[in-house]
Design a protein around this motif. Structure first.
Motif, PDB file in Angstrom:
ATOM      1  N   PRO A 126       3.602  21.977  -4.264  1.00 34.94           N
ATOM      2  CA  PRO A 126       3.386  22.108  -2.824  1.00 34.94           C
ATOM      3  C   PRO A 126       2.467  21.000  -2.310  1.00 34.94           C
ATOM      4  N   TRP A 127       2.703  20.615  -1.054  1.00 33.10           N
ATOM      5  CA  TRP A 127       1.930  19.520  -0.469  1.00 33.10           C
ATOM      6  C   TRP A 127       0.496  19.959  -0.220  1.00 33.10           C
ATOM      7  N   ARG A 128      -0.442  19.102  -0.635  1.00 36.89           N
ATOM      8  CA  ARG A 128      -1.859  19.377  -0.409  1.00 36.89           C
ATOM      9  C   ARG A 128      -2.410  18.358   0.579  1.00 36.89           C
ATOM     10  N   PRO A 129      -3.223  18.791   1.531  1.00 38.54           N
ATOM     11  CA  PRO A 129      -3.831  17.828   2.468  1.00 38.54           C
ATOM     12  C   PRO A 129      -4.683  16.807   1.711  1.00 38.54           C
ATOM     13  N   ASN A 130      -4.577  15.546   2.140  1.00 41.38           N
ATOM     14  CA  ASN A 130      -5.345  14.462   1.519  1.00 41.38           C
ATOM     15  C   ASN A 130      -5.765  13.503   2.618  1.00 41.38           C
ATOM     16  N   TYR A 131      -7.044  13.508   2.927  1.00 41.79           N
ATOM     17  CA  TYR A 131      -7.546  12.640   4.004  1.00 41.79           C
ATOM     18  C   TYR A 131      -8.982  12.224   3.693  1.00 41.79           C
TER      19      TYR A 131
ATOM     20  N   GLU B 193      -5.188   9.352   6.326  1.00 44.14           N
ATOM     21  CA  GLU B 193      -4.535  10.612   5.956  1.00 44.14           C
ATOM     22  C   GLU B 193      -3.183  10.309   5.293  1.00 44.14           C
ATOM     23  N   GLU B 194      -2.926  10.994   4.169  1.00 43.24           N
ATOM     24  CA  GLU B 194      -1.646  10.846   3.476  1.00 43.24           C
ATOM     25  C   GLU B 194      -0.681  11.909   3.990  1.00 43.24           C
ATOM     26  N   LEU B 195       0.520  11.475   4.381  1.00 45.64           N
ATOM     27  CA  LEU B 195       1.510  12.375   4.979  1.00 45.64           C
ATOM     28  C   LEU B 195       2.823  12.335   4.190  1.00 45.64           C
TER      29      LEU B 195
ATOM     30  N   SER C 180       5.067   8.665   0.009  1.00 45.74           N
ATOM     31  CA  SER C 180       4.361   9.218   1.164  1.00 45.74           C
ATOM     32  C   SER C 180       3.940   8.073   2.079  1.00 45.74           C
ATOM     33  N   ALA C 181       3.446   8.423   3.247  1.00 46.53           N
ATOM     34  CA  ALA C 181       2.987   7.430   4.225  1.00 46.53           C
ATOM     35  C   ALA C 181       1.502   7.618   4.481  1.00 46.53           C
ATOM     36  N   LEU C 182       0.852   6.543   4.905  1.00 42.32           N
ATOM     37  CA  LEU C 182      -0.564   6.602   5.270  1.00 42.32           C
ATOM     38  C   LEU C 182      -0.706   6.483   6.787  1.00 42.32           C
ATOM     39  N   ARG C 183      -1.406   7.441   7.348  1.00 41.93           N
ATOM     40  CA  ARG C 183      -1.772   7.368   8.773  1.00 41.93           C
ATOM     41  C   ARG C 183      -3.208   6.870   8.846  1.00 41.93           C
TER      42      ARG C 183
ATOM     43  N   GLY D  26      -1.777   3.903  13.517  1.00 41.12           N
ATOM     44  CA  GLY D  26      -0.377   3.762  13.123  1.00 41.12           C
ATOM     45  C   GLY D  26      -0.109   4.352  11.748  1.00 41.12           C
ATOM     46  N   LEU D  27       1.169   4.297  11.346  1.00 32.89           N
ATOM     47  CA  LEU D  27       1.634   4.766  10.039  1.00 32.89           C
ATOM     48  C   LEU D  27       2.116   3.578   9.220  1.00 32.89           C
ATOM     49  N   CYS D  28       1.851   3.645   7.905  1.00 35.79           N
ATOM     50  CA  CYS D  28       2.325   2.587   7.014  1.00 35.79           C
ATOM     51  C   CYS D  28       2.971   3.232   5.800  1.00 35.79           C
ATOM     52  N   GLU D  29       4.193   2.791   5.476  1.00 42.07           N
ATOM     53  CA  GLU D  29       4.935   3.305   4.325  1.00 42.07           C
ATOM     54  C   GLU D  29       5.060   2.231   3.256  1.00 42.07           C
ATOM     55  N   GLY D  30       5.507   2.652   2.072  1.00 39.74           N
ATOM     56  CA  GLY D  30       5.760   1.696   0.992  1.00 39.74           C
ATOM     57  C   GLY D  30       4.529   1.319   0.198  1.00 39.74           C
ATOM     58  N   ILE D  31       3.463   2.082   0.278  1.00 42.54           N
ATOM     59  CA  ILE D  31       2.241   1.796  -0.484  1.00 42.54           C
ATOM     60  C   ILE D  31       2.243   2.675  -1.736  1.00 42.54           C
ATOM     61  N   LYS D  32       2.010   2.079  -2.891  1.00 39.31           N
ATOM     62  CA  LYS D  32       2.043   2.814  -4.144  1.00 39.31           C
ATOM     63  C   LYS D  32       0.849   3.761  -4.251  1.00 39.31           C
ATOM     64  N   ALA D  33       1.022   4.766  -5.122  1.00 40.14           N
ATOM     65  CA  ALA D  33      -0.058   5.715  -5.374  1.00 40.14           C
ATOM     66  C   ALA D  33      -1.205   5.015  -6.095  1.00 40.14           C
ATOM     67  N   GLY D  34      -2.405   5.544  -5.897  1.00 47.41           N
ATOM     68  CA  GLY D  34      -3.597   4.971  -6.522  1.00 47.41           C
ATOM     69  C   GLY D  34      -4.645   4.605  -5.480  1.00 47.41           C
ATOM     70  N   LEU D  35      -5.636   3.809  -5.903  1.00 48.86           N
ATOM     71  CA  LEU D  35      -6.698   3.379  -4.987  1.00 48.86           C
ATOM     72  C   LEU D  35      -6.143   2.364  -3.985  1.00 48.86           C
ATOM     73  N   VAL D  36      -6.448   2.588  -2.704  1.00 50.45           N
ATOM     74  CA  VAL D  36      -6.005   1.695  -1.632  1.00 50.45           C
ATOM     75  C   VAL D  36      -7.231   1.282  -0.833  1.00 50.45           C
ATOM     76  N   ASP D  37      -7.426  -0.029  -0.716  1.00 50.01           N
ATOM     77  CA  ASP D  37      -8.535  -0.547   0.085  1.00 50.01           C
ATOM     78  C   ASP D  37      -8.032  -0.740   1.514  1.00 50.01           C
ATOM     79  N   VAL D  38      -8.462   0.138   2.426  1.00 46.62           N
ATOM     80  CA  VAL D  38      -8.044   0.090   3.827  1.00 46.62           C
ATOM     81  C   VAL D  38      -9.163  -0.576   4.631  1.00 46.62           C
ATOM     82  N   ALA D  39      -8.818  -1.631   5.378  1.00 45.64           N
ATOM     83  CA  ALA D  39      -9.842  -2.381   6.110  1.00 45.64           C
ATOM     84  C   ALA D  39      -9.389  -2.647   7.536  1.00 45.64           C
ATOM     85  N   ILE D  40     -10.362  -2.739   8.457  1.00 46.86           N
ATOM     86  CA  ILE D  40     -10.106  -3.096   9.851  1.00 46.86           C
ATOM     87  C   ILE D  40     -10.636  -4.521  10.071  1.00 46.86           C
TER      88      ILE D  40
END
Length: 230
Positions: A88-93, A226-228, A122-125, A186-200
């Motif tokens: 089952p899907w678990r919230p991840n944010y 947030e992972e969706l 999954s996608a990242l919001r 926005g939403l971004c798809e196609g990112i592999k599972a694992g650690l993701v460095d998100v920057a502005i």
């Protein structure tokens, strides 16, 4: 001659009384039978009330097993179906926040936030919210955008927001200096599972000169990830 006749009369006198006695005896028996039937023959009374049902009987002895049947007709070959059971899907944010960044750079990374992505499909919001400002003498444009592990999103397009000024102030230190709380989302798809460095980041717009940018002045800035499910 007389002697023979006398004998016959003598026999007759003996037989007649015996016959009479037998008739009297038979008549007496018939009279007694009539009196017996008169006083001993009873009439049939009304039917009685039905009795209660009896207790159930005990179970009988089990019968002997029957003869096994013949093998059935061979069935048709079935299709092979692989069944997938998903968890089952678990919230991840995650949220990263900064108080009064007051970052005055015009080109470069403003802030980053590391996120653990649980699934590849999954996608990242992403959301940045904070104070933004732009000043320039002539027309200028600045662009705020997200990167994921150092690269902009290509699933399907970059996550960005711009500010454009058509007529700038006479000089950069003009009193026209408006800071507004804005957002980049926005939403971004196609990112592999694992650690993701998100920057502005902040940069320039295509075919326009840069101006004097400011991010996070005198207020709280935050990045929410947030992972969706897709």
């Amino acid at each position: 001659m007389i002697s023979l006749l006398g004998r016959l009369l003598f026999l007759t006198c003996l037989i007649l009384p015996l016959h009479a006695i037998e008739k009297v005896k038979n008549r007496g028996f018939r009279q007694k039978d009539a009196e017996f039937n008169k006083y001993h023959n009873c009439l049939q009374g009304p039917a009685g009330t039905p009795g209660r049902e009896g207790n159930p009987g005990s179970n009988g002895i089990p019968g002997t097993p029957g003869i096994p049947g013949h093998d059935g007709v061979k069935g048709e070959k079935g299709e092979c179906v692989s069944e997938v059971f998903e968890e089952p899907w678990r919230p991840n944010y995650k949220q990263c926040a900064w108080n009064s960044l007051n970052y005055g750079i015009d080109l470069g990374k403003i802030a980053d936030c590391t996120f653990t992505k649980l699934r590849t499909d999954s996608a990242l919001r992403v959301l940045f919210t904070g104070s933004l400002r732009l000043k320039c003498k002539t027309a200028c444009c600045q662009r705020w955008f997200f990167t994921f592990n150092g690269a902009e999103c290509n699933g399907p397009l970059p996550v960005e927001s711009i500010i454009y000024l058509d007529q700038g102030s006479p000089e950069l230190n003009s009193t026209i200096n408006i800071h507004r709380t804005s957002s980049v989302e926005g939403l971004c798809e196609g990112i592999k599972a694992g650690l993701v460095d998100v920057a502005i980041w902040v940069g320039t717009c295509a075919d326009y000169p840069r101006g004097d940018a400011s991010t996070g002045w005198n207020s709280v800035s935050r990045v929410i990830i947030e992972e969706l499910p897709k």
